[in-house]
Design a protein around this motif. Structure first.
Motif, PDB file in Angstrom:
ATOM      1  N   ASN A   9       0.723  -1.230  -0.014  1.00  0.00           N
ATOM      2  CA  ASN A   9       0.085   0.298  -0.181  1.00  0.00           C
ATOM      3  C   ASN A   9       0.783   1.086   0.195  1.00  0.00           C
ATOM      4  O   ASN A   9       1.511   0.970   1.005  1.00  0.00           O
ATOM      5  CB  ASN A   9      -0.685  -0.234   1.413  1.00  0.00           C
ATOM      6  N   ASN A  50      -2.563  -1.171  -3.402  1.00  0.00           N
ATOM      7  CA  ASN A  50      -3.244  -0.728  -3.519  1.00  0.00           C
ATOM      8  C   ASN A  50      -2.207   1.174  -3.704  1.00  0.00           C
ATOM      9  O   ASN A  50      -0.860   0.991  -3.230  1.00  0.00           O
ATOM     10  CB  ASN A  50      -3.857   0.117  -1.922  1.00  0.00           C
ATOM     11  N   ASP A  80      -7.049  -3.043  -3.882  1.00  0.00           N
ATOM     12  CA  ASP A  80      -8.190  -1.650  -3.202  1.00  0.00           C
ATOM     13  C   ASP A  80      -7.735  -0.386  -4.454  1.00  0.00           C
ATOM     14  O   ASP A  80      -7.161   0.567  -4.132  1.00  0.00           O
ATOM     15  CB  ASP A  80      -7.207  -1.507  -2.117  1.00  0.00           C
ATOM     16  N   ASN A 104     -11.712  -4.314  -3.570  1.00  0.00           N
ATOM     17  CA  ASN A 104     -11.715  -3.697  -2.742  1.00  0.00           C
ATOM     18  C   ASN A 104     -11.689  -1.947  -2.813  1.00  0.00           C
ATOM     19  O   ASN A 104     -10.554  -1.446  -3.197  1.00  0.00           O
ATOM     20  CB  ASN A 104     -10.232  -3.982  -1.914  1.00  0.00           C
ATOM     21  N   ILE A 128     -16.132  -6.473  -2.128  1.00  0.00           N
ATOM     22  CA  ILE A 128     -15.626  -5.786  -0.505  1.00  0.00           C
ATOM     23  C   ILE A 128     -16.736  -3.870  -0.258  1.00  0.00           C
ATOM     24  O   ILE A 128     -16.944  -3.384  -1.251  1.00  0.00           O
ATOM     25  CB  ILE A 128     -14.771  -5.125   0.457  1.00  0.00           C
ATOM     26  N   LEU A 130     -17.868  -1.445   1.332  1.00  0.00           N
ATOM     27  CA  LEU A 130     -18.037  -0.660   2.899  1.00  0.00           C
ATOM     28  C   LEU A 130     -19.109  -0.154   3.227  1.00  0.00           C
ATOM     29  O   LEU A 130     -20.062   0.813   2.162  1.00  0.00           O
ATOM     30  CB  LEU A 130     -16.797   0.231   2.198  1.00  0.00           C
ATOM     31  N   ASP A 168     -17.629  -4.557   4.748  1.00  0.00           N
ATOM     32  CA  ASP A 168     -16.911  -4.205   6.027  1.00  0.00           C
ATOM     33  C   ASP A 168     -17.083  -2.602   6.419  1.00  0.00           C
ATOM     34  O   ASP A 168     -17.732  -1.782   6.212  1.00  0.00           O
ATOM     35  CB  ASP A 168     -15.742  -3.667   4.978  1.00  0.00           C
ATOM     36  N   GLY A 203     -10.623  -3.379   8.019  1.00  0.00           N
ATOM     37  CA  GLY A 203      -9.348  -2.988   7.779  1.00  0.00           C
ATOM     38  C   GLY A 203      -8.891  -2.498   9.879  1.00  0.00           C
ATOM     39  O   GLY A 203      -9.782  -1.733   9.632  1.00  0.00           O
ATOM     40  N   SER A 205      -6.644  -1.910  11.529  1.00  0.00           N
ATOM     41  CA  SER A 205      -6.428  -1.113  12.153  1.00  0.00           C
ATOM     42  C   SER A 205      -7.039   0.415  12.122  1.00  0.00           C
ATOM     43  O   SER A 205      -6.016   1.341  12.683  1.00  0.00           O
ATOM     44  CB  SER A 205      -4.439  -0.614  11.595  1.00  0.00           C
ATOM     45  N   ASN A 206      -7.399   0.900  11.862  1.00  0.00           N
ATOM     46  CA  ASN A 206      -8.143   2.492  11.042  1.00  0.00           C
ATOM     47  C   ASN A 206      -8.314   2.853  12.635  1.00  0.00           C
ATOM     48  O   ASN A 206      -8.630   3.735  13.199  1.00  0.00           O
ATOM     49  CB  ASN A 206      -9.786   2.460  10.846  1.00  0.00           C
ATOM     50  N   ASN A 218      -5.131  -2.802  17.963  1.00  0.00           N
ATOM     51  CA  ASN A 218      -5.754  -3.685  16.324  1.00  0.00           C
ATOM     52  C   ASN A 218      -5.629  -4.849  16.849  1.00  0.00           C
ATOM     53  O   ASN A 218      -6.629  -5.715  16.762  1.00  0.00           O
ATOM     54  CB  ASN A 218      -4.351  -4.186  16.003  1.00  0.00           C
TER      55      ASN A 218
HETATM   56  N1  THG Z   1     -11.171  -1.223   4.946  1.00  0.00           N
HETATM   57  C1  THG Z   1     -11.082  -1.974   3.498  1.00  0.00           C
HETATM   58  N2  THG Z   1     -10.435  -1.808   3.019  1.00  0.00           N
HETATM   59  C2  THG Z   1      -9.117  -0.944   3.419  1.00  0.00           C
HETATM   60  C3  THG Z   1      -8.832  -0.415   4.529  1.00  0.00           C
HETATM   61  C4  THG Z   1     -10.069  -0.675   4.912  1.00  0.00           C
HETATM   62  N3  THG Z   1      -7.757  -0.482   2.843  1.00  0.00           N
HETATM   63  C5  THG Z   1      -6.898  -0.119   2.911  1.00  0.00           C
HETATM   64  C6  THG Z   1      -6.606  -0.331   4.680  1.00  0.00           C
HETATM   65  N4  THG Z   1      -8.203   0.367   5.213  1.00  0.00           N
HETATM   66  C7  THG Z   1      -5.668  -0.846   5.046  1.00  0.00           C
HETATM   67  N5  THG Z   1      -4.314  -1.366   4.737  1.00  0.00           N
HETATM   68  C8  THG Z   1      -3.572  -0.593   5.636  1.00  0.00           C
HETATM   69  C9  THG Z   1      -2.604  -0.096   5.258  1.00  0.00           C
HETATM   70  C10 THG Z   1      -1.893   0.393   5.451  1.00  0.00           C
HETATM   71  C11 THG Z   1      -2.039   0.369   6.654  1.00  0.00           C
HETATM   72  C12 THG Z   1      -2.528   0.278   6.998  1.00  0.00           C
HETATM   73  C13 THG Z   1      -3.919   0.002   7.267  1.00  0.00           C
HETATM   74  C14 THG Z   1      -0.695   0.819   7.506  1.00  0.00           C
HETATM   75  N6  THG Z   1      -0.260   0.863   8.699  1.00  0.00           N
HETATM   76  C15 THG Z   1       0.394   1.365   9.954  1.00  0.00           C
HETATM   77  C16 THG Z   1       2.140   0.449   9.504  1.00  0.00           C
HETATM   78  O1  THG Z   1       1.328  -0.411   9.419  1.00  0.00           O
HETATM   79  O2  THG Z   1       3.363   1.366   9.364  1.00  0.00           O
HETATM   80  C17 THG Z   1       0.520   1.195  10.872  1.00  0.00           C
HETATM   81  C18 THG Z   1      -0.222   0.160  11.217  1.00  0.00           C
HETATM   82  C19 THG Z   1       0.122  -0.177  12.649  1.00  0.00           C
HETATM   83  O3  THG Z   1       0.942   0.285  13.627  1.00  0.00           O
HETATM   84  O4  THG Z   1      -1.533  -0.866  13.429  1.00  0.00           O
HETATM   85  O5  THG Z   1       0.154   2.293   7.405  1.00  0.00           O
HETATM   86  O6  THG Z   1      -9.821  -0.395   6.374  1.00  0.00           O
HETATM   87  N7  THG Z   1     -11.889  -2.722   2.975  1.00  0.00           N
END
Ligand code: THG
Length: 274
Positions: A9, A50, A80, A104, A128, A130, A168, A203, A205-206, A218
Motif C-alpha cells: 500500500n 493499493n 484496493d 476492494n 468488499i 463498504l 466492511d 481493516g 487498524s483504522n 489492533n
Molecule cells: N477497509 C478496506 N480496505 C482498506 C482499509 C479498510 N484498505 C486500506 C486500509 N484500510 C487497510 N490497509 C492498510 C495499509 C497500511 C496501513 C494500514 C492499513 C499502515 N499501517 C501502519 C504501518 O504498517 O506502519 C501502522 C499500523 C499499526 O501501527 O498498527 O500503514 O479499512 N476494505
C-alpha cells in the motif's frame, strides 16, 4: 479467518518514509515481490494492492503491481482502489488462474456503485462492500447497519452470491469517541446473524489511528471482532503476535476443528517467543 495482506500500500510508511510509494515509482519489482512472498508464506490468502497515493499514474501503477504480484506468488489479488480506470487496467492484466479477484471496494455512493459493479460482474469477482453512501460514513451504528443491509440487497439483486460479498462495517478511530468500537462490533454481530453466509471484513487498524501502542489496540479489536463473527481481515500478516492471537482465538471459538490449525502452527514454530 481469511487474511488479506495489507502491506503493499503506497500510503504505508516505514520510519516516516514512503518506502512502498518509492518502490512503486521506481518500479522496483524485487522489493514488491518480496512483500508479496513474505505475506503469502505466513498465511495471507489474498494480497491487497493499493497505489492510491499516486494521483498521477495510479492505473499504470496498479497494472504493474498486478503483474509483479501474480508473477511472484500463487495467490489471488485484492484490488484496493475506488478508481475505475485503475481497476480496469489492473483487472485486464490479472491472471484469473491465480483465483477469483477481490474488488476492494464498492459502496452505496451512487457514482461509485455504478462505476464498480460492472467490473464485479465482468470478472466474476468477489467484492468488499463498504458501509457508506453519499452521506458518508454514518456514525450511528444502526444507520450504518442499514447502509450495509442496503448494499447486500443491491448486490444479491445484481446476481452476486452472499458467499462472494465481504461487508466492511468501517469505523472511526477510538480516539474520536468511546463508543466507536462497540458500534463496529455491533454491526458485525448483527450482519452475521441477519445474513447467514455473508462475510464480514475489516481493516482493523483504522480503530487505532492516532493512538499510542497501535498494535495492542489492533490485536484486542481483532479478538473482539472475531468473537462477533468477523471472518476476514485486512491486516499485516507479518505481525506474528496478531497472527498467533488469531489462531488462538479461532481455536477457542470452535472454528478450528480439534485445534489442528493452532497445533500445526505451534509445531511449525509460529508462536516461538510469544
Ligand atoms: N477497509 C478496506 N480496505 C482498506 C482499509 C479498510 N484498505 C486500506 C486500509 N484500510 C487497510 N490497509 C492498510 C495499509 C497500511 C496501513 C494500514 C492499513 C499502515 N499501517 C501502519 C504501518 O504498517 O506502519 C501502522 C499500523 C499499526 O501501527 O498498527 O500503514 O479499512 N476494505
Amino acid at each position: 479467518m481469511l487474511i488479506v495482506g495489507e502491506r503493499i500500500n503506497t500510503s504505508r510508511k516505514i520510519k516516516g518514509e514512503p518506502v512502498i510509494e518509492n518502490a512503486v515509482k521506481a518500479r522496483d519489482a524485487d522489493y514488491i515481490a518480496d512483500l508479496a512472498r513474505k505475506q503469502f508464506e505466513v498465511g495471507a490468502t489474498y494480497i491487497d494492492i493499493n497505489a492510491g497515493t499516486l494521483t498521477m499514474g495510479e492505473p499504470e501503477a496498479l497494472e504493474w503491481l498486478t503483474r509483479v504480484v501474480q508473477d511472484s506468488v500463487d495467490a489471488p489479488i485484492s484490488f484496493d482502489t475506488p478508481n475505475p480506470a485503475a481497476l480496469e487496467r489492473a483487472l485486464a492484466a490479472y491472471d484469473q488462474g491465480k483465483g477469483r479477484p477481490l474488488i476492494n471496494s464498492i459502496t452505496a455512493e451512487q457514482t461509485r456503485w455504478e462505476a464498480i459493479l460492472p467490473f464485479v460482474l465482468k470478472y466474476k469477482a468477489r467484492v468488499i462492500a463498504l458501509a457508506m453512501d453519499d452521506s458518508g460514513i454514518q456514525p450511528d451504528a444502526d444507520k450504518r447497519l442499514s447502509v450495509a443491509q442496503e448494499l447486500i440487497g443491491k448486490l444479491t439483486d445484481a446476481g452476486i452470491a452472499l458467499d462472494d460479498i465481504y461487508v466492511d462495517p468501517l469505523t472511526f478511530p477510538i480516539g474520536t469517541g468511546s463508543d466507536v468500537g462497540v458500534a463496529m462490533l455491533d454491526i458485525i454481530e448483527k450482519l452475521m446473524i441477519q445474513f447467514p453466509g455473508v462475510h464480514t471484513i475489516a481493516g482493523i487498524s483504522n480503530i487505532s489511528h492516532g493512538m499510542p501502542a497501535r498494535k495492542l489496540l489492533n490485536q484486542a479489536m481483532t479478538v473482539l471482532a472475531l468473537g462477533k463473527g468477523l471472518d476476514a481481515g485486512i491486516i499485516d500478516p507479518n505481525d506474528r503476535y496478531l497472527m498467533a492471537l488469531i489462531y488462538a482465538t479461532e481455536a477457542l471459538l470452535g472454528r478450528d476443528e480439534y485445534s489442528m490449525n493452532y497445533i500445526t502452527k505451534s509445531r511449525e514454530g509460529a508462536f516461538e517467543g510469544i
